[in-house]
Design a protein around this motif. Structure first.
Motif, PDB file in Angstrom:
ATOM      1  N   PRO A  36       0.813  -1.219   0.000  1.00 40.36           N
ATOM      2  CA  PRO A  36       0.000   0.000   0.000  1.00 40.36           C
ATOM      3  C   PRO A  36       0.847   1.270   0.000  1.00 40.36           C
ATOM      4  O   PRO A  36       0.530   2.241  -0.695  1.00 40.36           O
ATOM      5  N   PHE A  37       1.933   1.257   0.773  1.00 42.31           N
ATOM      6  CA  PHE A  37       2.804   2.433   0.798  1.00 42.31           C
ATOM      7  C   PHE A  37       3.475   2.635  -0.554  1.00 42.31           C
ATOM      8  O   PHE A  37       3.509   3.755  -1.086  1.00 42.31           O
ATOM      9  N   LEU A  38       4.021   1.559  -1.122  1.00 48.43           N
ATOM     10  CA  LEU A  38       4.704   1.674  -2.414  1.00 48.43           C
ATOM     11  C   LEU A  38       3.729   2.050  -3.518  1.00 48.43           C
ATOM     12  O   LEU A  38       4.066   2.830  -4.428  1.00 48.43           O
ATOM     13  N   ASP A  39       2.528   1.536  -3.445  1.00 47.40           N
ATOM     14  CA  ASP A  39       1.510   1.874  -4.437  1.00 47.40           C
ATOM     15  C   ASP A  39       1.156   3.350  -4.356  1.00 47.40           C
ATOM     16  O   ASP A  39       1.136   4.072  -5.371  1.00 47.40           O
ATOM     17  N   GLY A  40       0.901   3.819  -3.133  1.00 50.23           N
ATOM     18  CA  GLY A  40       0.533   5.227  -2.971  1.00 50.23           C
ATOM     19  C   GLY A  40       1.658   6.176  -3.324  1.00 50.23           C
ATOM     20  O   GLY A  40       1.433   7.229  -3.937  1.00 50.23           O
ATOM     21  N   SER A  41       2.894   5.801  -2.979  1.00 51.04           N
ATOM     22  CA  SER A  41       4.021   6.701  -3.242  1.00 51.04           C
ATOM     23  C   SER A  41       4.380   6.751  -4.717  1.00 51.04           C
ATOM     24  O   SER A  41       5.010   7.717  -5.169  1.00 51.04           O
ATOM     25  N   THR A  42       3.997   5.735  -5.480  1.00 51.39           N
ATOM     26  CA  THR A  42       4.289   5.749  -6.924  1.00 51.39           C
ATOM     27  C   THR A  42       3.142   6.323  -7.748  1.00 51.39           C
ATOM     28  O   THR A  42       3.332   6.608  -8.932  1.00 51.39           O
ATOM     29  N   ASN A  43       1.976   6.466  -7.143  1.00 53.97           N
ATOM     30  CA  ASN A  43       0.882   7.143  -7.857  1.00 53.97           C
ATOM     31  C   ASN A  43       1.199   8.614  -8.062  1.00 53.97           C
ATOM     32  O   ASN A  43       0.842   9.211  -9.073  1.00 53.97           O
ATOM     33  N   ASN A  44       1.859   9.173  -7.063  1.00 51.09           N
ATOM     34  CA  ASN A  44       2.237  10.585  -7.141  1.00 51.09           C
ATOM     35  C   ASN A  44       3.635  10.711  -6.555  1.00 51.09           C
ATOM     36  O   ASN A  44       3.799  10.904  -5.347  1.00 51.09           O
ATOM     37  N   TRP A  50       6.754   9.612   2.617  1.00 54.45           N
ATOM     38  CA  TRP A  50       6.209   9.351   3.947  1.00 54.45           C
ATOM     39  C   TRP A  50       5.167  10.414   4.329  1.00 54.45           C
ATOM     40  O   TRP A  50       4.123  10.091   4.878  1.00 54.45           O
ATOM     41  N   GLY A  51       5.473  11.666   4.008  1.00 48.88           N
ATOM     42  CA  GLY A  51       4.519  12.732   4.292  1.00 48.88           C
ATOM     43  C   GLY A  51       3.230  12.553   3.507  1.00 48.88           C
ATOM     44  O   GLY A  51       2.122  12.721   4.039  1.00 48.88           O
ATOM     45  N   THR A  52       3.369  12.195   2.217  1.00 46.48           N
ATOM     46  CA  THR A  52       2.183  11.966   1.386  1.00 46.48           C
ATOM     47  C   THR A  52       1.351  10.818   1.942  1.00 46.48           C
ATOM     48  O   THR A  52       0.110  10.878   1.980  1.00 46.48           O
ATOM     49  N   TRP A  53       2.002   9.767   2.384  1.00 41.98           N
ATOM     50  CA  TRP A  53       1.302   8.603   2.926  1.00 41.98           C
ATOM     51  C   TRP A  53       0.502   8.954   4.175  1.00 41.98           C
ATOM     52  O   TRP A  53      -0.669   8.571   4.310  1.00 41.98           O
ATOM     53  N   LEU A  54       1.121   9.676   5.083  1.00 44.35           N
ATOM     54  CA  LEU A  54       0.415  10.037   6.316  1.00 44.35           C
ATOM     55  C   LEU A  54      -0.717  11.017   6.047  1.00 44.35           C
ATOM     56  O   LEU A  54      -1.764  10.973   6.711  1.00 44.35           O
ATOM     57  N   GLU A  55      -0.526  11.902   5.078  1.00 38.33           N
ATOM     58  CA  GLU A  55      -1.601  12.834   4.725  1.00 38.33           C
ATOM     59  C   GLU A  55      -2.822  12.105   4.176  1.00 38.33           C
ATOM     60  O   GLU A  55      -3.959  12.561   4.329  1.00 38.33           O
ATOM     61  N   GLN A  56      -2.564  10.950   3.555  1.00 36.83           N
ATOM     62  CA  GLN A  56      -3.669  10.155   3.008  1.00 36.83           C
ATOM     63  C   GLN A  56      -4.299   9.249   4.053  1.00 36.83           C
ATOM     64  O   GLN A  56      -5.195   8.458   3.737  1.00 36.83           O
ATOM     65  N   GLY A  57      -3.823   9.359   5.299  1.00 36.92           N
ATOM     66  CA  GLY A  57      -4.389   8.555   6.376  1.00 36.92           C
ATOM     67  C   GLY A  57      -3.780   7.181   6.510  1.00 36.92           C
ATOM     68  O   GLY A  57      -4.372   6.290   7.139  1.00 36.92           O
ATOM     69  N   GLY A  58      -2.608   6.978   5.951  1.00 41.86           N
ATOM     70  CA  GLY A  58      -1.956   5.674   6.025  1.00 41.86           C
ATOM     71  C   GLY A  58      -1.405   5.375   7.403  1.00 41.86           C
ATOM     72  O   GLY A  58      -1.208   6.277   8.235  1.00 41.86           O
ATOM     73  N   SER A  59      -1.128   4.083   7.651  1.00 41.62           N
ATOM     74  CA  SER A  59      -0.605   3.646   8.946  1.00 41.62           C
ATOM     75  C   SER A  59       0.798   4.190   9.163  1.00 41.62           C
ATOM     76  O   SER A  59       1.630   4.207   8.248  1.00 41.62           O
ATOM     77  N   ILE A  60       1.078   4.588  10.402  1.00 43.12           N
ATOM     78  CA  ILE A  60       2.388   5.169  10.711  1.00 43.12           C
ATOM     79  C   ILE A  60       3.482   4.108  10.769  1.00 43.12           C
ATOM     80  O   ILE A  60       4.673   4.428  10.765  1.00 43.12           O
ATOM     81  N   THR A  61       3.091   2.834  10.823  1.00 44.29           N
ATOM     82  CA  THR A  61       4.088   1.744  10.887  1.00 44.29           C
ATOM     83  C   THR A  61       4.294   1.056   9.540  1.00 44.29           C
ATOM     84  O   THR A  61       4.963   0.031   9.471  1.00 44.29           O
ATOM     85  N   ALA A  62       3.742   1.624   8.465  1.00 45.66           N
ATOM     86  CA  ALA A  62       3.735   0.925   7.177  1.00 45.66           C
ATOM     87  C   ALA A  62       5.119   0.794   6.559  1.00 45.66           C
ATOM     88  O   ALA A  62       5.463  -0.264   6.013  1.00 45.66           O
ATOM     89  N   PHE A  63       5.942   1.826   6.619  1.00 43.29           N
ATOM     90  CA  PHE A  63       7.212   1.799   5.894  1.00 43.29           C
ATOM     91  C   PHE A  63       8.265   2.615   6.658  1.00 43.29           C
ATOM     92  O   PHE A  63       8.638   3.721   6.245  1.00 43.29           O
ATOM     93  N   PRO A  64       8.762   2.082   7.777  1.00 39.43           N
ATOM     94  CA  PRO A  64       9.736   2.819   8.604  1.00 39.43           C
ATOM     95  C   PRO A  64      11.166   2.685   8.082  1.00 39.43           C
ATOM     96  O   PRO A  64      12.078   2.303   8.814  1.00 39.43           O
TER      97      PRO A  64
END
Length: 684
Positions: A36-44, A50-64
């Protein structure tokens, strides 16, 4: 690249198994966090995924993880998106690529071990289950760490620094290796000169990969919110209500101290200690199954240097890891639930806490046995580890003008100035040349020298302590001011009386006497004292007569105490008649040894490689072996002969040893042969 290696059935089987697992298994960490993190980060694509992921409501433990981990997955993830392929395929192909690269690095680190590498690495249950069944991404930091270690071994320190920072960026835990790399370079004197290159590589890597990540508040927040970090504090002892003793940090600090105590580690020792650190960390923490991959390269190296018992114990450890890891996965539980012939009570027991704890206990026990064996076989029995306890001391005696300094410099050139300390008996003359005592007594008389001080200083250096000494200037005949001399890995003590006192002889691992032909000695001494030391010919000639009784009484008898006697002789007794000082002279070497010379192997290479004429003889009681060697040879031939006779000694030599040709090169070769025997005897 060896095509046959990739055509091995075992290699192809391991590759097919990886592809099968990638296509058929969807691990929970991959589907819930990483993809999910890699998918979201490659869409844009942005510089702060990491900032984009958290802004989208993603889990804080997804990609440390840092930029390197993210960038490693981008090529295959983007390719799968363009081709409308499952992202799990891109994730899996990234792991297979890293896995393959680790195998290639191990082939460089462990040459001629292809069969073993395929068996214990490419088919490793820990690697396959941890990476492809459970989906952990620890192969990414490990490939950068392995490449960094390969660069360290080959003195490519700039690349090593950059690769190591890449490993840290991929996973912060890789920073555990940094103190050991620094200690290795600081204590390995031939490599110490390259330390600035490592620091430059670390700085460059930090600038590229670490500093930009630290500027991302979201990235730093995700890193420190990672629950895995807190696992190192799980094992602790309560000292008081306010104080706990954390066992893992304590063990880590003790390992750093143990590494620091090794004065000059070689790469194998350094690699073994680093593997021990990673192994102890995963054994003493409730480690993620992916953490065990950190220790795999070191475990592979250990198995390559040990025996089948090591392979068996490592295999047992790996099997217990697989069972322990599978018992905690929901997929394994679902699979077992579908088996009708297992009762419900049996299924409950199979996944009970007690059984999983027992299996984990057995795995830890096997891991501790591995750690003990690695310490015993790869560390405590390592030649460098044992050498670090006490320097290797060479004693060189001979008459004035016999070539003690020239010989000592030739041996020193092999090991490097940084690894050798020299102690000269001339620096222990009791009087300056201007003192009237020199008119009564020659310096060949032991009474004219502070032999007790010479012995005390040698004992101190042998005990790894620094001393204060003075230097005797042969041109002025005066002593310098005292200066400090530090101990070192190798100590060469040379002098007229280097083998005179029993306590001196006890200090040496190898004692050498230079027994030069008397006419040749006088010829060389005349050239040296007149041209280099500024004496008149009349003064030098008169000294021969005055010193002869002391030489016969005090100097020459020392040869009976030497392990090795090297005698330089002219090819023909009349060769020196009417010779000018600038004309080249041709010599032969007569080497006598009480310890043996590897005489058969040495004779073969001297004849076959160097093209020399060799005669060998022994005394009636075979207590001494004598080789007479005639002919000319080059420095390259000497090096090749040394590699054939005593390859193990090359670990102790400088990165660029100074090989000599001719008789001096032969002295180097014969001495190295004796050093090899002395080291072997010392380590029995």
């Amino acid at each position: 690249m060896n095509i046959k290696f990739f055509c091995r059935p075992t290699f192809l089987m391991g590759l097919a198994l990886r592809l099968l697992l990638v296509l058929s298994v969807t691990p929970a960490p991959v589907t819930e966090w990483y993809l999910p993190f890699l998918d979201g980060s490659t869409n844009n694509l942005t510089l702060d995924p990491w900032g984009t992921w958290l802004e989208q409501g993603g889990s804080i433990t997804a990609f440390p993880y840092g930029y390197i981990m993210w960038a490693a997955f981008l090529p295959f993830i983007l390719t799968c998106k363009v081709l409308s392929l499952p992202l799990t395929l891109g994730y899996g192909l990234t792991l297979i690529s890293a896995d393959f690269l680790i195998l290639m690095v191990l082939r460089k680190l462990l040459p001629r071990q292809d069969r073993l590498l395929v068996a214990v690495y490419w088919l490793s249950p820990i690697v396959i289950v941890g990476s492809y069944w459970l989906g952990y991404n620890d192969l990414i930091p490990v490939v950068f760490l392995a490449y960094s270690l390969y660069c360290v071994k080959n003195a490519k320190l700039m690349l090593a620094g950059v690769a190591f920072i890449a490993a840290i960026s991929a996973k912060l835990s890789m920073v555990l290796a940094l103190p050991f790399i620094l200690i290795y370079l600081l204590h390995n004197r031939p490599l110490r000169q390259y330390l600035p290159q490592l620091l430059a590589g670390l700085t460059l890597g930090t600038t590229i990969a670490i500093l930009p990540f630290l500027m991302s508040d979201a990235g730093v927040k995700m890193l420190y919110s990672n629950p895995e970090i807190g696992k190192i504090y799980a094992l602790s002892v309560t000292i008081s209500k306010t104080t706990n003793l954390y066992i893992v940090p304590l063990a880590y600090l003790l390992m750093i101290y143990a590494a620091w105590r090794v004065k000059r580690p070689n790469f194998e020792l350094f690699h073994a200690m680093l593997g021990l650190v990673f192994l102890l960390v995963v054994l003493m923490t409730p480690a993620s199954p992916g953490w065990f991959i950190w220790a795999i390269p070191s475990l592979v190296a250990y198995q390559a240097s040990s025996n089948r018992i090591a392979v068996t114990i490592t295999g047992t450890f790996s099997a217990l890891y697989v069972v322990s890891a599978l018992l905690i996965t929901p997929d394994a539980k679902l699979l077992v639930e579908q088996i009708s012939w297992i009762s419900q009570a049996g299924k409950n027991w199979l996944f009970s806490v007690k059984l999983s704890s027992l299996i984990h206990t057995a795995m830890v026990a096997a891991g501790i046995v591995l750690a003990i064996r690695i310490w015993r076989e790869s560390v405590s029995r390592n030649d460098y580890f044992r050498l670090s306890r006490k320097p290797f001391v060479i004693g060189v005696a001979g008459d004035s003008g016999a070539g003690k300094d020239t010989y000592s410099d030739a041996i020193k050139g092999l090991f490097g100035d940084h690894s050798v300390t020299t102690l000269s008996g001339d620096d222990y003359h009791l009087w300056d040349r201007q003192k009237p005592m020199w008119q009564v007594m020659t310096h060949l008389n032991p009474m004219a020298n502070d032999l007790e001080g010479f012995a005390q200083d040698l004992v101190s250096l042998t005990d790894s302590k620094a001393i204060h000494s003075r230097h005797y200037d042969h041109k002025t005949g005066r002593m310098s001011r005292p200066f400090m001399i530090k101990s070192n890995d190798f100590i060469i003590a040379s002098g007229l009386h280097a083998l005179y006192l029993p306590i001196l002889r006890e200090c040496y691992n190898l004692s050498v006497y230079l027994d030069i032909d008397e006419n040749l000695r006088r010829h060389f001494k005349m050239l040296r004292d007149v041209r280099q030391r500024g004496h008149s010919e009349e003064k030098v000639l008169s000294s021969f007569t005055r010193r002869e009784p002391d030489s016969a009484r005090f100097i020459r008898p020392q040869s009976v105490h030497a392990d090795l006697v090297l005698s330089l002789q002219p090819i023909h007794p009349r060769m020196l008649e009417g010779v000018a000082g600038t004309n080249p002279l041709h010599f032969k070497i007569v080497a006598r040894s009480r310890n043996g010379l590897n005489e058969l192997s040495l004779t073969r290479v001297l004849v076959g490689v160097c093209g020399l004429h060799v005669d060998m003889s022994t005394t009636n009681d075979t207590s001494e072996i004598e080789l007479t060697i005639e002919g000319e040879t080059s420095a390259q031939d000497i090096e090749l002969a040394a590699r054939m006779i005593c390859p193990r000694v090359f670990e102790f030599l400088d990165l660029n040893p100074e090989w000599q040709g001719g008789v001096l090169g032969l002295m180097q070769l014969i001495t190295l042969s004796h050093i090899n025997q002395a080291l072997t005897k010392r380590f029995i």
